[in-house]
Design an enzyme around this catalytic site. Structure first.
Site, PDB file in Angstrom:
ATOM      1  CG  ASP A  96       4.717  23.931  83.578  1.00  0.00           C
ATOM      2  OD1 ASP A  96       5.208  23.193  84.492  1.00  0.00           O
ATOM      3  OD2 ASP A  96       3.640  24.179  83.248  1.00  0.00           O
ATOM      4  CG  ASP A 191       4.485  18.603  85.388  1.00  0.00           C
ATOM      5  OD1 ASP A 191       3.463  19.069  85.055  1.00  0.00           O
ATOM      6  OD2 ASP A 191       5.081  17.559  84.986  1.00  0.00           O
TER       7      ASP A 191
HETATM    8  C1  GLC Z   1       1.169  17.742  84.854  1.00  0.00           C
HETATM    9  C2  GLC Z   1       0.902  18.620  83.727  1.00  0.00           C
HETATM   10  C3  GLC Z   1       0.282  17.680  82.532  1.00  0.00           C
HETATM   11  C4  GLC Z   1       1.121  16.655  82.298  1.00  0.00           C
HETATM   12  C5  GLC Z   1       1.691  15.782  83.278  1.00  0.00           C
HETATM   13  C6  GLC Z   1       2.843  15.272  83.210  1.00  0.00           C
HETATM   14  O1  GLC Z   1       0.152  17.021  85.388  1.00  0.00           O
HETATM   15  O2  GLC Z   1      -0.058  19.533  83.935  1.00  0.00           O
HETATM   16  O3  GLC Z   1      -0.115  18.524  81.471  1.00  0.00           O
HETATM   17  O4  GLC Z   1       0.622  15.747  81.242  1.00  0.00           O
HETATM   18  O5  GLC Z   1       2.047  16.749  84.455  1.00  0.00           O
HETATM   19  O6  GLC Z   1       4.197  16.032  82.790  1.00  0.00           O
END
Ligand code: GLC
Length: 540
Positions: A96, A191
């Site tokens: 990620d 992300d």
């Molecule tokens: C994405 C992630 C989530 C996180 C957000 C901010 O939506 O999946 O879990 O809170 O990004 O990084």
């Protein structure tokens, strides 16, 4: 670069998978321990949520060091061992990359705060805030120390948006991507990547909390091309997926069409908003089947015709369990879980399985607000109270919608804490674990069904490669589609309701071969009956 479309990805939320140290938090060693289980399931790649150093305000999506392992999860040596063990079993890793923002504890932000101008230009600082709202509640700007300026945070206050317009920022972030690529990972999940491209001049935007002002801006495509060229582009077999917040088909085609050289595929969330009342997340409403069916068809056909590629999923670490949202789980958990699985695994795109989905895990059924940890849920609860909901009403909404619903410990067996940890888990295990756990479910219906779906994908090119066409568009109970590849055709029928549905079967499929179903097969004549939550795939 095209990808191997026969692959299936499995998502692990490391915090909740398997704790081997007894500290109540899952770890990399726990993942190593469970690799043979994943091999048995048949998946090809594991996507791991962030395990980097982080104050954990947003469970690791607030990164304070991009190129290290948080000791909570283990060491770099554990990481290397994990990649090596995976390789032996034919399992690759997808990491990620949270590149839209970093933690305010990251040294870049700390140096910026201390007055270093070079690092101040790493962030989005303005004299006047815009009216945009943070996705976690409140205004999206916070005071930048005592400078009189404000910094942008589209998420929590401790997640400062990075300034991608600054070439030094891009250079640093591409180094991060390459650091992990050089460690042998074969994929990245980016992300909220469609939010990285902010305009030079930021303007108020009263529509939709300000989203149009920073979502899918054209410059985002340029940044993705740059990143592709600077890192994974040209690496055979590499898989990249972008998490696209509030996006469009047009943009997702641009993000993912192979000749664009941006990403391999995109997640969108429209199909998981069909139980949002008036588009608002913090509400409770039965899902709207028509909307779900139309969205699947529009995206399936649009991406198919535009040569884009979807990431297909029902669950992730940000969503309550799909079983609780779409299925009468009291009576039809097995049928519902297998139908939902087939509805995406046989569709066009790369399927993602979220840990526990393969055994039909449910939301935890917590009794009190004290059980919840997630920052978004805690903020939402306060906002619901402030808007006049009673504590009981607000709790009901959190119970249905909290992200913690999917973050509960993986249910391995019926022993204490679901066999996840010998310590006190950071988040309580769901109530269902004595019955629903890996040990029990391996003999059940859901796990073997997932194994079958994965095997079929590798055996029948039509599943991986065929185009997508909507079928039975007017049905108010059945979501159906066809896949075509050369002369071959596949019809997939999915009954989304707890009742029998009679259908006419087109002549082309009468007497065809049942590829898979979650009920005993029936003769494929001109009329067929789908049982509650039946899925039936016919190939000719
Ligand atoms: C994405 C992630 C989530 C996180 C957000 C901010 O939506 O999946 O879990 O809170 O990004 O990084």
């Amino acid at each position: 670069m095209t990808i191997d479309k026969t692959k299936v990805v499995y998502q692990i939320y490391p915090k909740s998978y398997k704790d081997t140290s007894g500290n109540g938090v899952g770890d990399l060693k726990g993942i190593i321990e469970k690799l043979p289980y994943l091999k048995e399931l048949g998946i090809d790649m594991v996507w791991l949520n962030p395990f980097y150093p982080s104050p954990q305000r947003d469970n690791g999506y607030d990164i304070s060091d991009y190129t290290a392992v948080n000791p909570l999860f283990g060491s770099m040596a554990d990481f290397e061992e994990m990649v090596a063990c995976g390789k032996e079993l034919g399992i690759d890793f997808m990491l990620d990359m949270v590149l839209n923002h970093c933690s305010t504890e990251h040294e870049w932000f700390q140096k910026a705060l201390a007055g270093d101008q070079y690092y101040q230009d790493f962030f989005i600082l303005r004299d006047e805030p815009t009216d945009w709202l943070s996705k976690f509640g409140g205004n999206a700007w916070a005071p930048f120390g005592d400078t009189g300026k404000y910094y942008l945070h589209l998420f929590d206050q401790t997640q400062a948006d990075l300034n991608w317009r600054n070439p030094h920022v891009r250079e640093e972030l591409f180094k991060v991507v390459n650091f992990w690529k050089d460690k042998g990972v074969k994929g990245f999940r980016f992300d909220v990547i469609n939010l990285i491209g902010k305009d030079e001049i930021l303007q108020d935007c009263p529509v939709n909390d300000g989203k149009p002002a920073y979502t899918d801006r054209p410059i985002t495509h340029d940044y993705l091309k740059m990143m592709n060229r600077a890192s994974f582009g040209g690496e055979a077999g590499f898989m990249t997926v972008g998490e696209m917040s509030a996006t469009t088909i047009e943009n997702c085609i641009l993000y993912t069409a192979p000749d664009r050289e941006e990403l391999s595929m995109a997640f969108n969330f429209h199909h998981l908003k069909v139980d949002y009342k008036d588009g608002q997340k913090w509400t409770v409403m039965p899902f709207d089947f028509e909307a779900l069916k139309d969205l699947f068809h529009t995206w399936g056909e649009g991406m198919s015709q535009g040569n884009g590629w979807n990431a297909l999923f029902w669950n992730n670490h940000d969503q309550p369990r799909a079983l609780n949202r779409f299925i009468d789980v009291k009576n039809f958990r097995n049928e519902g879980a297998t139908m939902l699985a087939a509805a995406i695994h046989l569709s066009r795109g790369t399927p993602y399985i979220y840990m526990g989905e393969e055994i039909g895990m449910l939301d935890p059924d917590y009794d009190s607000m004290a059980d919840y940890v997630d920052v978004e849920s805690l903020n939402a609860y306060q906002e619901l109270l402030a808007k006049g909901k009673s504590p009981a009403e607000a709790f009901e909404i959190i119970r249905a919608k909290s992200r913690d619903n999917s973050r509960t410990p993986m249910q391995w067996d019926a022993s204490a804490n679901a066999g996840f940890s010998s310590g006190t888990p950071w988040l309580k295990a769901g109530k269902s674990y004595p019955e629903i756990n890996v040990e029990a479910e391996k003999q059940g219906q859901i796990f073997p069904f997932y194994q079958d779906l994965i095997r079929l994908r590798k055996r029948y090119p039509i599943i991986a490669e065929g185009d997508y066409r909507a079928a039975y568009k007017d049905s108010d109970k059945v979501y159906a589609f066809e896949r075509h590849l050369g002369e071959e055709k596949l019809l997939v029928l999915n009954n989304f309701f707890a009742e029998d549905v009679d259908l006419e079967l087109p002549q082309a499929y009468q007497g065809g071969e049942v590829l898979i179903s979650n009920y005993d097969t029936q003769p494929l004549t001109d009329r067929i009956t789908l049982k509650p939550y039946q899925t039936l795939a016919i190939i000719v």
